[in-house]
Design a protein around this motif. Structure first.
Motif, PDB file in Angstrom:
ATOM      1  N   GLY A   9       0.787  -1.239   0.000  1.00  9.44           N
ATOM      2  CA  GLY A   9       0.000   0.000   0.000  1.00  9.44           C
ATOM      3  C   GLY A   9       0.815   1.282   0.000  1.00  9.44           C
ATOM      4  O   GLY A   9       0.559   2.180   0.797  1.00  9.44           O
ATOM      5  N   GLY A  13      -0.198   7.986   1.611  1.00 12.05           N
ATOM      6  CA  GLY A  13      -0.273   7.932   3.070  1.00 12.05           C
ATOM      7  C   GLY A  13       0.950   7.372   3.789  1.00 12.05           C
ATOM      8  O   GLY A  13       2.109   7.656   3.437  1.00 12.05           O
ATOM      9  N   ARG A  37      -1.096  -1.643  -5.422  1.00 13.88           N
ATOM     10  CA  ARG A  37      -2.020  -2.421  -6.258  1.00 13.88           C
ATOM     11  C   ARG A  37      -2.005  -1.907  -7.691  1.00 13.88           C
ATOM     12  O   ARG A  37      -1.982  -2.674  -8.635  1.00 13.88           O
ATOM     13  N   VAL A  64      -2.922  -7.104  -2.305  1.00 16.92           N
ATOM     14  CA  VAL A  64      -2.900  -8.021  -1.155  1.00 16.92           C
ATOM     15  C   VAL A  64      -4.105  -8.977  -1.154  1.00 16.92           C
ATOM     16  O   VAL A  64      -4.128  -9.937  -0.396  1.00 16.92           O
ATOM     17  N   CYS A  65      -5.081  -8.703  -2.030  1.00 11.20           N
ATOM     18  CA  CYS A  65      -6.255  -9.581  -2.093  1.00 11.20           C
ATOM     19  C   CYS A  65      -6.077 -10.718  -3.104  1.00 11.20           C
ATOM     20  O   CYS A  65      -7.015 -11.485  -3.332  1.00 11.20           O
ATOM     21  N   VAL A 138       0.390  -2.545  10.370  1.00  9.55           N
ATOM     22  CA  VAL A 138      -0.231  -1.259  10.698  1.00  9.55           C
ATOM     23  C   VAL A 138      -1.672  -1.555  11.117  1.00  9.55           C
ATOM     24  O   VAL A 138      -2.555  -1.787  10.300  1.00  9.55           O
ATOM     25  N   GLY A 184      -3.522   6.540  16.122  1.00 11.31           N
ATOM     26  CA  GLY A 184      -4.849   7.137  16.288  1.00 11.31           C
ATOM     27  C   GLY A 184      -5.212   7.751  14.941  1.00 11.31           C
ATOM     28  O   GLY A 184      -4.773   7.253  13.902  1.00 11.31           O
ATOM     29  N   VAL A 186      -4.960   9.678  11.633  1.00 10.40           N
ATOM     30  CA  VAL A 186      -3.837  10.149  10.820  1.00 10.40           C
ATOM     31  C   VAL A 186      -4.423  10.892   9.626  1.00 10.40           C
ATOM     32  O   VAL A 186      -5.350  10.385   8.982  1.00 10.40           O
ATOM     33  N   PHE A 226     -10.036  14.377  14.033  1.00 12.38           N
ATOM     34  CA  PHE A 226      -8.896  14.448  13.113  1.00 12.38           C
ATOM     35  C   PHE A 226      -8.222  15.811  13.200  1.00 12.38           C
ATOM     36  O   PHE A 226      -7.009  15.917  13.166  1.00 12.38           O
TER      37      PHE A 226
HETATM   38  P1  NAD Z   1      -4.242   5.472   2.537  1.00 14.22           P
HETATM   39  O1  NAD Z   1      -5.616   5.279   2.001  1.00 14.22           O
HETATM   40  O2  NAD Z   1      -3.438   6.614   2.051  1.00 14.22           O
HETATM   41  O3  NAD Z   1      -3.367   4.140   2.354  1.00 14.22           O
HETATM   42  C1  NAD Z   1      -3.898   2.850   2.238  1.00 14.22           C
HETATM   43  C2  NAD Z   1      -3.221   2.189   1.063  1.00 14.22           C
HETATM   44  O4  NAD Z   1      -3.655   0.817   0.943  1.00 14.22           O
HETATM   45  C3  NAD Z   1      -3.584   2.895  -0.256  1.00 14.22           C
HETATM   46  O5  NAD Z   1      -2.395   3.186  -0.949  1.00 14.22           O
HETATM   47  C4  NAD Z   1      -4.425   1.862  -0.989  1.00 14.22           C
HETATM   48  O6  NAD Z   1      -4.314   1.939  -2.384  1.00 14.22           O
HETATM   49  C5  NAD Z   1      -3.836   0.574  -0.429  1.00 14.22           C
HETATM   50  N1  NAD Z   1      -4.683  -0.599  -0.688  1.00 14.22           N
HETATM   51  C6  NAD Z   1      -6.014  -0.754  -0.484  1.00 14.22           C
HETATM   52  N2  NAD Z   1      -6.410  -1.977  -0.896  1.00 14.22           N
HETATM   53  C7  NAD Z   1      -5.301  -2.608  -1.365  1.00 14.22           C
HETATM   54  C8  NAD Z   1      -5.042  -3.884  -1.932  1.00 14.22           C
HETATM   55  N3  NAD Z   1      -6.028  -4.785  -2.136  1.00 14.22           N
HETATM   56  N4  NAD Z   1      -3.768  -4.211  -2.280  1.00 14.22           N
HETATM   57  C9  NAD Z   1      -2.767  -3.323  -2.107  1.00 14.22           C
HETATM   58  N5  NAD Z   1      -2.947  -2.093  -1.598  1.00 14.22           N
HETATM   59  C10 NAD Z   1      -4.201  -1.742  -1.236  1.00 14.22           C
HETATM   60  O7  NAD Z   1      -4.418   5.570   4.121  1.00 14.22           O
HETATM   61  P2  NAD Z   1      -3.352   5.404   5.324  1.00 14.22           P
HETATM   62  O8  NAD Z   1      -3.903   6.195   6.429  1.00 14.22           O
HETATM   63  O9  NAD Z   1      -1.963   5.649   4.869  1.00 14.22           O
HETATM   64  O10 NAD Z   1      -3.562   3.853   5.676  1.00 14.22           O
HETATM   65  C11 NAD Z   1      -2.487   2.940   5.861  1.00 14.22           C
HETATM   66  C12 NAD Z   1      -2.832   1.987   6.992  1.00 14.22           C
HETATM   67  O11 NAD Z   1      -2.968   2.739   8.199  1.00 14.22           O
HETATM   68  C13 NAD Z   1      -4.141   1.229   6.818  1.00 14.22           C
HETATM   69  O12 NAD Z   1      -3.957  -0.121   7.195  1.00 14.22           O
HETATM   70  C14 NAD Z   1      -5.087   1.914   7.791  1.00 14.22           C
HETATM   71  O13 NAD Z   1      -6.083   1.029   8.267  1.00 14.22           O
HETATM   72  C15 NAD Z   1      -4.108   2.309   8.888  1.00 14.22           C
HETATM   73  N6  NAD Z   1      -4.564   3.396   9.773  1.00 14.22           N
HETATM   74  C16 NAD Z   1      -4.966   4.594   9.258  1.00 14.22           C
HETATM   75  C17 NAD Z   1      -5.409   5.584  10.127  1.00 14.22           C
HETATM   76  C18 NAD Z   1      -5.897   6.912   9.611  1.00 14.22           C
HETATM   77  O14 NAD Z   1      -6.544   7.641  10.375  1.00 14.22           O
HETATM   78  N7  NAD Z   1      -5.587   7.293   8.399  1.00 14.22           N
HETATM   79  C19 NAD Z   1      -5.426   5.355  11.502  1.00 14.22           C
HETATM   80  C20 NAD Z   1      -4.990   4.133  11.994  1.00 14.22           C
HETATM   81  C21 NAD Z   1      -4.556   3.162  11.112  1.00 14.22           C
END
Ligand code: NAD
Length: 309
Positions: A9, A13, A37, A64-65, A138, A184, A186, A226
């Protein structure tokens, strides 16, 4: 030799930030395989990587799926050896339960939970053979405590917590460490995508009271959360870099000290009532004072009346 770090991913982010920070390590301790992806979205990562691109950072396709995609990605890594796996890819889902499709819920589990399981199963035999490795996941503070209107997302993160805590015991025998990173809020695309999703969603089969609680209480409260205690993806990535460079990485690592008091409510009262009642009060009684309530929690003073009269 540098350690090979595979991250899922990385198009945005936390994943993007982490890949770039590791690739720019001034001691060049890491060879980063930054995966995504959809390779059509690699522009932002490549721009941020700069000179590290093709040196300490390579970009690869990984969904990842998909079992095939995982196998294909690993076959392209030199020797197939991954020293550090970072399960970062994830999707969110918010809204009243009655209005969400089962397919959407299954997609959350397929990505957040089975996506990580799929990758771990693929890299584990090699790590076990070499008797070393580090698996970073994560997770979220929502892997430790439930959050209203986030039932399915929280469940997927709870699933990760149970799975990896269980696996950690066996893996100590192999000198393989597991770390669950629990941010928390992000400020990334994550929340934006979710808000976009819910602003166009109809939520059929949902009664007017529930919709009112969701739209007029939860959504503003979530935005405020947020705004007031949200962290940057750079900060979260920095914490993960530290965890990866640690000789004895911890099983759990929260990233946001301002959120810790909320997370601590569960430990303070194992019956769970304190956490549920505080969350309820924050949402339904103190929405107007939410900022104050959160600040109060964030500074740790907890001078709030928690129990109902
Ligand atoms: P984001 O949406 O920028 O990043 C998530 C990434 O996962 C994206 O690049 C997306 O394309 C990718 N993704 C989704 N489905 C996928 C797949 N099938 N195969 C490969 N990649 C795939 O958001 P983020 O905040 O950077 O999220 C990253 C991680 O942090 C996630 O696991 C999220 O649950 C976790 N998280 C986020 C927050 C928040 O508030 N943003 C808080 C706690 C935890």
């Amino acid at each position: 030799a540098p350690r090979t770090v595979l991250i899922s991913g990385c198009s945005s982010g936390i994943g993007l930030e982490l890949a770039v920070q590791l690739a720019h390590d001034h001691r060049q301790r890491y060879q980063v395989v930054a995966t995504m992806r959809d390779l059509g979205k690699k522009g932002a990562l490549e721009a941020a990587a700069g000179e590290a691109l093709g040196q300490t950072l390579t970009v690869a396709q990984l969904d990842v799926c998909s079992d095939e995609s995982v196998a294909q990605c690993l076959s392209c890594i030199q020797g197939g050896e991954v020293d550090v796996l970072v399960n970062n890819a994830g999707v969110g889902l918010v809204g009243p339960l009655e209005g969400l499709s089962l397919a959407a819920m299954q997609n959350v589990f397929d990505t957040n939970f089975f996506g990580a399981v799929r990758l771990v199963r693929a890299v584990l035999p090699g790590m076990k053979k070499r008797r070393k490795g580090h698996i970073v996941v994560v997770s979220s503070v929502m892997g430790l405590q439930g959050v209203v209107f986030n039932e399915v997302y929280a469940a997927s993160k709870f699933a990760l917590e149970g799975f990896f805590e269980s696996l950690a015991v066996q893996l100590l025998q192999f000198n393989i460490f597991i770390t669950l990173v629990e941010p928390g809020p992000v400020v990334t695309d994550f929340e934006g995508k979710l808000l976009e999703q819910v602003s166009t969603a109809e939520f059929p089969d949902t009664d007017p009271d529930t919709l009112h609680y969701f739209r007029d209480f939860y959504l503003p409260a979530s935005r405020e959360l947020f705004r007031s205690v949200g962290q940057s993806p750079q900060d979260v990535a920095q914490v993960i870099v530290k965890v990866i460079s640690s000789p004895r990485p911890p099983l759990r690592r929260q990233t946001n000290a301002r959120y810790t008091p909320l997370a601590a409510l569960k430990a303070v009262d194992p019956s769970g009532s304190l956490y549920v009642r505080t969350s309820h009060r924050l949402l339904f009684r103190w929405t107007r004072f939410l900022n104050l309530g959160l600040r109060c929690l964030a500074c740790g003073c907890l001078r709030i009346r928690i129990w109902p009269r």
